[in-house]
Design a protein around this motif. Structure first.
Motif, short mmCIF file in Angstrom:
data_model
loop_
_atom_site.label_atom_id
_atom_site.label_comp_id
_atom_site.label_asym_id
_atom_site.label_seq_id
_atom_site.Cartn_x
_atom_site.Cartn_y
_atom_site.Cartn_z
N UNK A 159 65.44 82.51 -35.00
CA UNK A 159 65.75 82.22 -36.40
C UNK A 159 67.21 82.54 -36.72
N UNK A 160 67.74 83.64 -36.17
CA UNK A 160 69.12 84.03 -36.47
C UNK A 160 70.13 83.21 -35.70
N UNK A 161 69.78 82.78 -34.51
CA UNK A 161 70.71 82.01 -33.68
C UNK A 161 70.74 80.54 -34.07
N UNK A 162 69.56 80.00 -34.44
CA UNK A 162 69.49 78.56 -34.70
C UNK A 162 69.05 78.21 -36.11
N UNK A 163 67.90 78.70 -36.53
CA UNK A 163 67.29 78.22 -37.78
C UNK A 163 68.17 78.44 -39.00
#
Length: 227
Positions: A159-163
């Motif tokens: 979630x933190x890297x992509x979303x």
């Protein structure tokens, strides 16, 4: 389509109608103006939910979808917001990210529709289960512990890297799709009003449409609702 979070008291001595009163009188244009004028009085999710509901009543389903999608992204997730969004989508009947039969499109739509807070909550739940398994000696080998711990934090890392950096958008009207970031390139189709898309690279006022895959191409940023 229920409304929520609106002040029932006039704002001033001139007996200005409240949002609830305007909505019940079916003065949807006035209700939208009230919301935009008094946005600071509302929680962000409730503001977008109410505005999306009003725009749907006004017949502007594309703008309604943008605000309802934004409300859900802001964490206002309940039966009312989901039902209203489904109602709007059924009226639009567009072929977009949320209706695509492509597996990559479906995966991206599902994973990016979950708020970051949802990923954090899921990760915390997995960590609690992991801790209990260690406490009751259901896991004893160190390499298994390490593997399970890594798996537990994968959702939050994802979630933190992509979303959180994904750029969603709703087409607020029919928008031409081009092969390159300029009108000098050939037009290859249109993104229909109300379509949900995911944007990638940005060049001088133009976005590249990454998903759905069937709409890969360049689109002008005008008339896009970004969220």
């Amino acid at each position: 389509m229920p409304i929520t979070g609106a002040s029932r008291k006039p704002l001033s001595e001139n007996k200005e109608l409240s949002f609830d009163e305007l909505y019940l009188k079916k003065d949807y244009k006035g209700a939208a103006q009230y919301l935009l004028k008094n946005k600071q009085q509302f929680d962000s999710g409730i503001f977008h939910y109410n505005l999306g509901t009003v725009y749907s009543k006004m017949g502007d389903q594309a703008t309604a979808r943008f605000h309802l999608e934004k409300a859900i992204q802001e964490g206002y997730i309940n039966s009312s917001s989901l039902n209203n969004l489904n109602f709007v989508k059924s009226n639009l009947q567009v072929d977009d990210l949320s209706t695509s039969s492509s597996l990559p499109d479906q995966f991206v739509n599902i994973t990016t529709s979950i708020p970051v807070a949802g990923y954090v909550s899921f990760t915390l739940l997995l960590l609690i289960i992991f801790t209990l398994m260690i406490r009751f000696q259901k896991i004893t080998k160190k390499w298994v512990m390490a593997a399970v711990l890594i798996l537990a934090v994968v959702p939050m890392l994802f979630s933190f890297i992509y979303v959180k950096d994904v750029n969603h958008a709703i087409a607020l009207q029919d928008i031409p799709l081009y092969e390159g970031p300029s009108k000098i390139f050939s037009e290859k189709g249109k993104v229909r009003a109300g379509s949900k898309i995911i944007l990638g690279e940005f060049k001088e006022g133009w976005f590249y449409v990454e998903f759905p895959l069937s709409l890969a191409g360049w689109i002008n940023k005008d008339q896009l609702g970004l969220f």
